[in-house]
Design an enzyme around this catalytic site. Structure first.
Site, PDB file in Angstrom:
ATOM      1  N   ASN A 126      -4.670   6.398  -7.342  1.00 19.88           N
ATOM      2  CA  ASN A 126      -5.205   7.776  -7.290  1.00 19.88           C
ATOM      3  C   ASN A 126      -4.155   8.790  -7.729  1.00 19.88           C
ATOM      4  OD1 ASN A 126      -3.820   7.142  -4.914  1.00 19.88           O
ATOM      5  ND2 ASN A 126      -5.009   8.564  -3.667  1.00 19.88           N
TER       6      ASN A 126
ATOM      7  N   LEU B 272       2.775   6.416  -5.019  1.00 26.43           N
ATOM      8  CA  LEU B 272       3.974   6.927  -5.694  1.00 26.43           C
ATOM      9  C   LEU B 272       3.725   8.242  -6.412  1.00 26.43           C
ATOM     10  CD1 LEU B 272       5.557   3.630  -7.110  1.00 26.43           C
ATOM     11  CD2 LEU B 272       6.173   4.909  -5.036  1.00 26.43           C
ATOM     12  N   ARG B 273       2.449   8.653  -6.514  1.00 20.29           N
ATOM     13  CA  ARG B 273       2.027   9.986  -6.992  1.00 20.29           C
ATOM     14  C   ARG B 273       2.247  10.231  -8.480  1.00 20.29           C
ATOM     15  NH1 ARG B 273      -1.303  10.552  -2.940  1.00 20.29           N
ATOM     16  NH2 ARG B 273      -0.374  11.219  -0.964  1.00 20.29           N
TER      17      ARG B 273
ATOM     18  N   HIS C 102       3.290  14.186   0.808  1.00 21.36           N
ATOM     19  CA  HIS C 102       2.712  15.491   0.473  1.00 21.36           C
ATOM     20  C   HIS C 102       3.789  16.553   0.601  1.00 21.36           C
ATOM     21  CE1 HIS C 102      -1.408  14.108   0.247  1.00 21.36           C
ATOM     22  NE2 HIS C 102      -1.297  13.516   1.415  1.00 21.36           N
TER      23      HIS C 102
ATOM     24  N   ASP D  30       0.926   2.592   3.847  1.00 18.69           N
ATOM     25  CA  ASP D  30       0.076   3.667   3.323  1.00 18.69           C
ATOM     26  C   ASP D  30       0.921   4.928   3.125  1.00 18.69           C
ATOM     27  OD1 ASP D  30      -2.069   5.119   2.399  1.00 18.69           O
ATOM     28  OD2 ASP D  30      -3.031   5.366   4.340  1.00 18.69           O
TER      29      ASP D  30
ATOM     30  N   ASP E 267      -8.953   3.409  -3.649  1.00 15.66           N
ATOM     31  CA  ASP E 267      -8.356   3.924  -2.418  1.00 15.66           C
ATOM     32  C   ASP E 267      -8.266   5.446  -2.420  1.00 15.66           C
ATOM     33  OD1 ASP E 267      -6.974   3.448   0.151  1.00 15.66           O
ATOM     34  OD2 ASP E 267      -5.327   4.439  -0.884  1.00 15.66           O
TER      35      ASP E 267
ATOM     36  N   HIS F  56      -5.481  -0.333   5.421  1.00 12.39           N
ATOM     37  CA  HIS F  56      -5.162   0.501   6.589  1.00 12.39           C
ATOM     38  C   HIS F  56      -6.218   0.442   7.706  1.00 12.39           C
ATOM     39  CE1 HIS F  56      -7.812   3.064   4.308  1.00 12.39           C
ATOM     40  NE2 HIS F  56      -6.864   3.588   3.543  1.00 12.39           N
TER      41      HIS F  56
ATOM     42  N   HIS G  77       0.848  -1.197   0.000  1.00 13.56           N
ATOM     43  CA  HIS G  77       0.000   0.000   0.000  1.00 13.56           C
ATOM     44  C   HIS G  77       0.886   1.250   0.000  1.00 13.56           C
ATOM     45  CE1 HIS G  77      -3.980   1.906   1.527  1.00 13.56           C
ATOM     46  NE2 HIS G  77      -3.246   2.812   0.899  1.00 13.56           N
TER      47      HIS G  77
END
Length: 435
Positions: free
Chosen positions: A95, A64-65, A313, A309, A153, A233, A61
């Protein structure tokens, strides 16, 4: 090319191995595991006393953006963070921007991973197109492109009917549906666990029942369809009860817990620094009773996996009012130390159980290579240093983002080396091992 790893303790739960063994690697695979193996032209790697060799860790989980949010993380920086944290492989959530709901995006992620040449990357596709909760994504296409599971997710699957169809469709390929379990109407605009600390700080709360309702829904639909359902999670004690009941009934349900949910509680919202947005995640840090339930589930076998998870950011995104900050923290480079210190040294589990949680079981749930040191298996190996003193320094993390609540923590246990396909991709000079 041959390497003989000699002198370490080998822990391989899949084969019932826990003791002093040598490992011979040849051409990127495990050639032999045994005592006093002949050198046979191999390069000898002396493993210092106290180090533990185990199947390469797998984080099932990770965010990697990339594509679309490269200011937070890229496949290259994320996999660099992974190998530094002891992970030979990661499974990445869909996502991104655009969402990974097609073979095109899946292919791009895999191409970026191949170019980086670090940890293995297993893409996870979206349940719904654009993660909008309206139309199912083309799961057959995602599977063929290389996805190992599906999930929306970041959000729960929008409706029970959509989740049922996803389970039925994914079940045709024996792929698990991974669910962010949450009842949106009960969550509302909550930003923290509904309890004493949120009330004291004036933060809108979301109760544990919000998560547990989603777990109950998944258990029922997994039972109905016969397909594999995985709880992402997990954080609430009511969720753990639902998972236990499902397993007792023979439902194909598995679950994971993140290190922050078995180490921290919602007290962190107020101490040592109130409104620290690095304590904001979803699901949120919960009460001590929930944290203790996660520890109990890890110890008694109810919990199947530990997953980070990892949610990077940018500094500017987190440096705002608590209500406005995004949910999530980085976790790839802190997970091993937190797990060894707070689970193994604290007496909750043996080291072999930790390897099950972080390697063997994730491989089995996702049906990917790894989780074992059997002869002929790919030579993905994590070398642990259970007694290494580690001080977490956010500024030194390999991840592009540094959002962690564990900055400055001193722990016992760390990573000595990470080997992927026989190649040492991370080596910690403090542990005395060299290749």
């Amino acid at each position: 090319m041959k390497k003989l790893l000699r002198g370490g303790r080998v822990v391989d739960p899949a084969n019932g191995i826990d003791g002093a063994f040598d490992i011979l690697i040849a051409d990127g695979v495990i050639a032999r595991v045994g005592r006093d193996l002949p050198v046979d032209g191999a390069t000898i790697v002396e493993v210092p006393a106290g180090l533990v060799l185990c199947p390469g860790l797998i984080d099932m989980h990770v965010h990697l953006r990339e594509p679309g949010q490269e200011h937070k993380e890229t496949v290259a920086t994320g996999t660099a963070s992974a190998v530094a944290g002891g992970f030979a492989a990661v499974a990445c959530m869909p996502n991104t921007s655009p969402v990974n709901d097609s073979a095109t995006v899946t292919g791009l992620i895999l191409a970026k991973a191949a170019a980086a040449g670090l940890a293995r990357v297993y893409p996870i596709g979206a349940v719904s197109k654009g993660q909008k909760g309206e139309l199912l994504a083309d799961i057959a296409e995602l599977k063929a492109a290389g996805c190992v599971a599906i999930t929306d997710d970041g959000h729960p699957t929008a409706t029970a009917l959509l989740l049922r169809r996803a389970l039925e469709y994914a079940g045709m390929f024996d792929m698990p549906v991974i669910e962010h379990c949450e009842d949106p109407s009960l969550k509302g605009d909550g930003v923290a666990h509904e309890g004493y600390y949120a009330a004291t700080l004036g933060l809108r709360g979301m109760p544990g029942a919000c998560e547990a309702l989603g777990v109950e829904r998944g258990v029922l639909l997994s039972e109905l369809t016969g397909s594999a359902f995985h709880v992402a999670h997990m954080s609430a004690r009511a969720s753990l009860r639902a998972v236990r009941k499902g397993k007792e009934a023979g439902v194909r349900i598995t679950c994971e817990v993140a290190p922050h949910h078995f180490t921290l509680t919602d007290e962190a919202l107020a101490s040592p620094l109130a409104y620290d947005t690095n304590t904001k995640m979803n699901p949120p840090l919960r009460e001590a009773e929930d944290r203790d339930a996660m520890l109990a589930g890890i110890a008694d076998g109810t919990v199947d996996a530990i997953a980070t998870d990892h949610a990077p950011h940018h500094y500017d995104e987190k440096k705002v009012e608590f209500d406005r900050a995004p949910f999530g923290i980085v976790g790839l480079e802190t997970a091993v130390s937190l797990s060894v210190d707070r689970l193994v040294h604290a007496g909750h589990v043996r080291l072999s159980r930790l390897v099950e949680l972080m390697s063997l079981n994730p491989a089995r749930i996702l049906k990917v290579n790894g989780g074992t040191l059997s002869e002929g298996a790919t030579a993905d190996i994590t070398i642990l240093a259970p007694d290494l003193k580690v001080r977490i320094d956010a500024a030194k993390l390999r991840s592009r983002s540094k959002n962690t609540p564990f900055d400055g923590w001193e722990l016992r246990g760390g990573v000595a080396a990470t080997i992927v396909g026989g190649r040492p991709l991370f080596v910690n000079p403090e542990t005395g091992i060299s290749f």
